[in-house]
Scaffold this motif. Structure first.
Motif, PDB file in Angstrom:
ATOM      1  N   PRO A 174     -40.252   0.155 -13.604  1.00 23.55           N
ATOM      2  CA  PRO A 174     -40.091  -0.318 -11.674  1.00 23.55           C
ATOM      3  C   PRO A 174     -39.520  -0.082 -11.064  1.00 23.55           C
ATOM      4  O   PRO A 174     -39.833   0.878  -9.699  1.00 23.55           O
ATOM      5  N   SER A 175     -37.770   0.071 -11.564  1.00 19.73           N
ATOM      6  CA  SER A 175     -36.633   0.491 -10.636  1.00 19.73           C
ATOM      7  C   SER A 175     -36.680   1.514  -9.871  1.00 19.73           C
ATOM      8  O   SER A 175     -36.492   2.280  -9.219  1.00 19.73           O
ATOM      9  N   ALA A 176     -36.678   2.732 -12.026  1.00 22.29           N
ATOM     10  CA  ALA A 176     -36.870   3.831 -11.884  1.00 22.29           C
ATOM     11  C   ALA A 176     -38.224   4.950 -10.297  1.00 22.29           C
ATOM     12  O   ALA A 176     -37.513   5.791  -9.833  1.00 22.29           O
ATOM     13  N   THR A 177     -38.771   4.180 -11.040  1.00 22.40           N
ATOM     14  CA  THR A 177     -40.211   3.968 -10.307  1.00 22.40           C
ATOM     15  C   THR A 177     -40.084   4.183  -8.695  1.00 22.40           C
ATOM     16  O   THR A 177     -40.449   5.330  -7.936  1.00 22.40           O
ATOM     17  N   LEU A 178     -39.557   3.601  -7.862  1.00 26.31           N
ATOM     18  CA  LEU A 178     -38.883   2.822  -6.268  1.00 26.31           C
ATOM     19  C   LEU A 178     -38.361   4.105  -5.965  1.00 26.31           C
ATOM     20  O   LEU A 178     -37.723   5.102  -5.422  1.00 26.31           O
ATOM     21  N   ALA A 179     -37.411   3.963  -7.060  1.00 24.53           N
ATOM     22  CA  ALA A 179     -35.697   4.604  -6.679  1.00 24.53           C
ATOM     23  C   ALA A 179     -36.411   6.364  -6.355  1.00 24.53           C
ATOM     24  O   ALA A 179     -35.172   7.057  -5.767  1.00 24.53           O
ATOM     25  N   ILE A 180     -36.725   7.072  -7.320  1.00 25.23           N
ATOM     26  CA  ILE A 180     -36.732   8.367  -7.779  1.00 25.23           C
ATOM     27  C   ILE A 180     -37.064   8.814  -6.272  1.00 25.23           C
ATOM     28  O   ILE A 180     -36.488  10.045  -5.794  1.00 25.23           O
ATOM     29  N   ALA A 181     -38.255   8.428  -6.085  1.00 23.40           N
ATOM     30  CA  ALA A 181     -39.107   9.151  -4.712  1.00 23.40           C
ATOM     31  C   ALA A 181     -38.290   8.461  -2.958  1.00 23.40           C
ATOM     32  O   ALA A 181     -37.119   9.673  -2.317  1.00 23.40           O
ATOM     33  N   THR A 182     -37.422   7.576  -3.064  1.00 26.44           N
ATOM     34  CA  THR A 182     -36.167   7.273  -2.055  1.00 26.44           C
ATOM     35  C   THR A 182     -35.360   7.868  -2.770  1.00 26.44           C
ATOM     36  O   THR A 182     -34.865   8.392  -1.611  1.00 26.44           O
ATOM     37  N   ALA A 183     -35.002   7.925  -3.464  1.00 26.98           N
ATOM     38  CA  ALA A 183     -33.233   8.775  -3.834  1.00 26.98           C
ATOM     39  C   ALA A 183     -33.742  10.275  -3.116  1.00 26.98           C
ATOM     40  O   ALA A 183     -32.530  11.097  -2.646  1.00 26.98           O
ATOM     41  N   ALA A 184     -34.655  11.008  -3.447  1.00 31.10           N
ATOM     42  CA  ALA A 184     -35.356  11.801  -3.248  1.00 31.10           C
ATOM     43  C   ALA A 184     -35.343  12.519  -1.484  1.00 31.10           C
ATOM     44  O   ALA A 184     -35.072  13.260  -0.827  1.00 31.10           O
ATOM     45  N   ILE A 185     -35.708  11.227  -1.038  1.00 27.99           N
ATOM     46  CA  ILE A 185     -36.013  11.061   0.806  1.00 27.99           C
ATOM     47  C   ILE A 185     -34.274  11.412   1.603  1.00 27.99           C
ATOM     48  O   ILE A 185     -33.978  12.140   1.956  1.00 27.99           O
ATOM     49  N   TYR A 186     -33.729  10.270   0.651  1.00 30.64           N
ATOM     50  CA  TYR A 186     -31.865   9.933   1.204  1.00 30.64           C
ATOM     51  C   TYR A 186     -31.181  11.798   1.045  1.00 30.64           C
ATOM     52  O   TYR A 186     -30.577  12.136   1.503  1.00 30.64           O
ATOM     53  N   ALA A 187     -31.430  12.280  -0.035  1.00 33.75           N
ATOM     54  CA  ALA A 187     -30.741  13.555  -0.719  1.00 33.75           C
ATOM     55  C   ALA A 187     -31.423  14.732   0.534  1.00 33.75           C
ATOM     56  O   ALA A 187     -30.793  15.360   0.817  1.00 33.75           O
ATOM     57  N   ARG A 188     -32.295  14.418   0.322  1.00 38.33           N
ATOM     58  CA  ARG A 188     -33.455  15.523   2.235  1.00 38.33           C
ATOM     59  C   ARG A 188     -32.073  15.831   2.743  1.00 38.33           C
ATOM     60  O   ARG A 188     -31.978  16.086   4.052  1.00 38.33           O
ATOM     61  N   PHE A 189     -32.365  13.894   3.941  1.00 37.33           N
ATOM     62  CA  PHE A 189     -32.455  13.920   4.735  1.00 37.33           C
ATOM     63  C   PHE A 189     -30.363  13.978   5.183  1.00 37.33           C
ATOM     64  O   PHE A 189     -29.811  14.656   6.078  1.00 37.33           O
ATOM     65  N   THR A 190     -29.461  13.886   3.506  1.00 38.73           N
ATOM     66  CA  THR A 190     -28.477  13.740   3.778  1.00 38.73           C
ATOM     67  C   THR A 190     -27.961  15.415   3.593  1.00 38.73           C
ATOM     68  O   THR A 190     -26.980  15.438   4.479  1.00 38.73           O
ATOM     69  N   ARG A 191     -28.456  16.418   2.854  1.00 38.36           N
ATOM     70  CA  ARG A 191     -28.340  17.810   3.349  1.00 38.36           C
ATOM     71  C   ARG A 191     -29.040  18.517   4.418  1.00 38.36           C
ATOM     72  O   ARG A 191     -28.022  19.064   4.978  1.00 38.36           O
ATOM     73  N   SER A 192     -29.929  17.739   4.896  1.00 36.07           N
ATOM     74  CA  SER A 192     -29.854  18.241   6.054  1.00 36.07           C
ATOM     75  C   SER A 192     -28.638  17.508   7.753  1.00 36.07           C
ATOM     76  O   SER A 192     -28.029  19.200   8.458  1.00 36.07           O
ATOM     77  N   ALA A 193     -28.203  17.314   7.768  1.00 32.30           N
ATOM     78  CA  ALA A 193     -26.854  16.442   8.298  1.00 32.30           C
ATOM     79  C   ALA A 193     -25.850  16.808   8.000  1.00 32.30           C
ATOM     80  O   ALA A 193     -25.135  17.011   8.516  1.00 32.30           O
ATOM     81  N   MET A 194     -25.658  17.287   6.477  1.00 32.37           N
ATOM     82  CA  MET A 194     -24.222  17.623   6.443  1.00 32.37           C
ATOM     83  C   MET A 194     -24.659  19.339   6.392  1.00 32.37           C
ATOM     84  O   MET A 194     -22.950  19.883   7.249  1.00 32.37           O
ATOM     85  N   VAL A 195     -25.615  19.744   6.349  1.00 28.60           N
ATOM     86  CA  VAL A 195     -25.633  21.249   6.800  1.00 28.60           C
ATOM     87  C   VAL A 195     -25.204  21.510   8.094  1.00 28.60           C
ATOM     88  O   VAL A 195     -24.263  22.274   8.937  1.00 28.60           O
ATOM     89  N   GLU A 196     -25.676  20.792   8.689  1.00 28.96           N
ATOM     90  CA  GLU A 196     -25.942  20.362  10.325  1.00 28.96           C
ATOM     91  C   GLU A 196     -23.995  20.676  10.740  1.00 28.96           C
ATOM     92  O   GLU A 196     -23.550  21.161  11.772  1.00 28.96           O
ATOM     93  N   VAL A 197     -23.827  19.288  10.420  1.00 24.08           N
ATOM     94  CA  VAL A 197     -22.186  18.845  10.316  1.00 24.08           C
ATOM     95  C   VAL A 197     -21.237  20.312   9.836  1.00 24.08           C
ATOM     96  O   VAL A 197     -20.242  20.712  10.398  1.00 24.08           O
ATOM     97  N   ILE A 232     -32.631   6.469   8.317  1.00 25.11           N
ATOM     98  CA  ILE A 232     -33.328   6.598   6.757  1.00 25.11           C
ATOM     99  C   ILE A 232     -33.562   5.028   6.202  1.00 25.11           C
ATOM    100  O   ILE A 232     -34.408   4.452   6.111  1.00 25.11           O
ATOM    101  N   SER A 233     -31.927   4.375   6.658  1.00 21.36           N
ATOM    102  CA  SER A 233     -31.640   3.197   5.194  1.00 21.36           C
ATOM    103  C   SER A 233     -32.713   2.250   5.915  1.00 21.36           C
ATOM    104  O   SER A 233     -33.787   1.089   5.784  1.00 21.36           O
TER     105      SER A 233
END
Length: 318
Positions: A174-197, A232-233
């Protein structure tokens, strides 16, 4: 403090609108007496049931009674079991929280480093692979992902229990099912913010000064990524609550989400309203805390708040 009170007032108004929307939507969705006794219920039983639960009053009066109950921390009684609705929700809350908290932690621990890694390798194969991985993780519905994990690890390999809570192993799927999609959202937003920085002139200045990539990342990159991560959090906390409803149904998890599905199926208004009120309040408070944190973390908002305070002090002196 004016800006804090303004945001608190907006949060309270949002909560009142949520309460009204939930109440009237459930009220027009169907008759709970029919759901409890079936279509063949006689009129005497129907009228007695409505009188017992106050359903014979006009809708506006029912709403005022419900609001008065909320003010006195009385969230009604379950039509199905006769128990206090809030007690039923609280009894299921530990199971849901025990699933949400590790999900949130693992999502951040996995998603943020992946986003930083992708940004540091922008345009390379590692960046493209991370983006594709995140898109695939977001595209898979949570119920389908849960069923796939259950088939592989419970049916095929017989490593993990398929449902319920029988030990710490029950939390993995259950935790993996929830965490996979949420981690993907964190990864995309972190990448976008970091690229801008990383494209900011200050990074070029830091590089010209001879600072290493690790120092630049720690001193200039991550602090500037903190702002979008706060937003995002707050949003993802509400999304995890929503996804938990589906995941708990798939894995027969004895949490609030499964109770909500049962309450909707039986038109158990008090239970459904209590759960939606709890969920909505949690999301509203999370966003309120994010707004307040923004005011202290973001220098631009902090400066504007300070200027406003000085302006008010000048007006008071004049």
């Amino acid at each position: 403090m004016t800006w804090v009170f303004a945001r608190i007032g907006r949060a309270i108004l949002t909560l009142l609108l949520l309460i009204a929307f939930t109440f009237f939507t459930l009220a027009i969705s169907g008759d709970p007496a029919v759901a409890k006794f079936g279509e063949d219920i006689d009129m005497a039983t129907l009228e007695a049931f409505r009188a017992k639960w106050g359903l014979n009053y006009p809708l506006w009066k029912q709403f005022l009674i419900y609001l008065n109950g909320i003010v006195h921390l009385d969230f009604g009684v379950s039509f199905r079991t006769g128990e206090p609705a809030w007690g039923l929700v609280v009894s299921r809350l530990p199971a849901t929280l025990s699933l949400m908290l590790p999900t949130m932690v693992f999502s951040i621990l996995i998603g943020v480093p992946l986003g930083v890694f992708a940004a540091m390798n922008r345009g390379k194969w590692a960046d493209r692979f991370t983006i594709v991985l995140a898109v695939v993780a977001l595209a898979i519905p949570s119920f389908l992902l849960g069923l796939l994990l259950m088939f592989v690890f419970s049916v095929w390999l017989a490593w993990l229990p398929p449902s319920g809570i029988v030990g710490w192993q029950s939390y993995i799927m259950p935790s993996a099912t929830l965490a996979i999609a949420t981690a993907a959202i964190y990864a995309r937003f972190t990448r976008s913010a970091m690229v801008e920085v990383l494209s900011h002139p200050m990074i070029e200045t830091a590089q010209a000064s001879g600072l290493s990539r690790r120092v630049i990342l720690c001193m200039h990159g991550l602090p500037n990524v903190l702002l979008p991560l706060i937003t995002i959090s707050a949003l993802e906390f509400g999304n995890i609550l929503t996804f938990a409803i589906v995941v708990e149904s798939v894995f027969s998890w004895p949490g609030v989400g499964r109770l909500l599905i049962t309450g909707i199926a039986n038109r158990d208004y008090a239970v459904v309203q209590a759960i939606l009120l709890l969920t909505g309040t949690t999301v509203i408070v999370a966003n309120l805390l994010a707004d307040i944190a923004y005011g202290y973390v973001d220098p631009r908002i902090a400066d504007a708040r300070l200027k406003g305070r000085r302006h008010n002090a000048v007006l008071d002196k004049t």
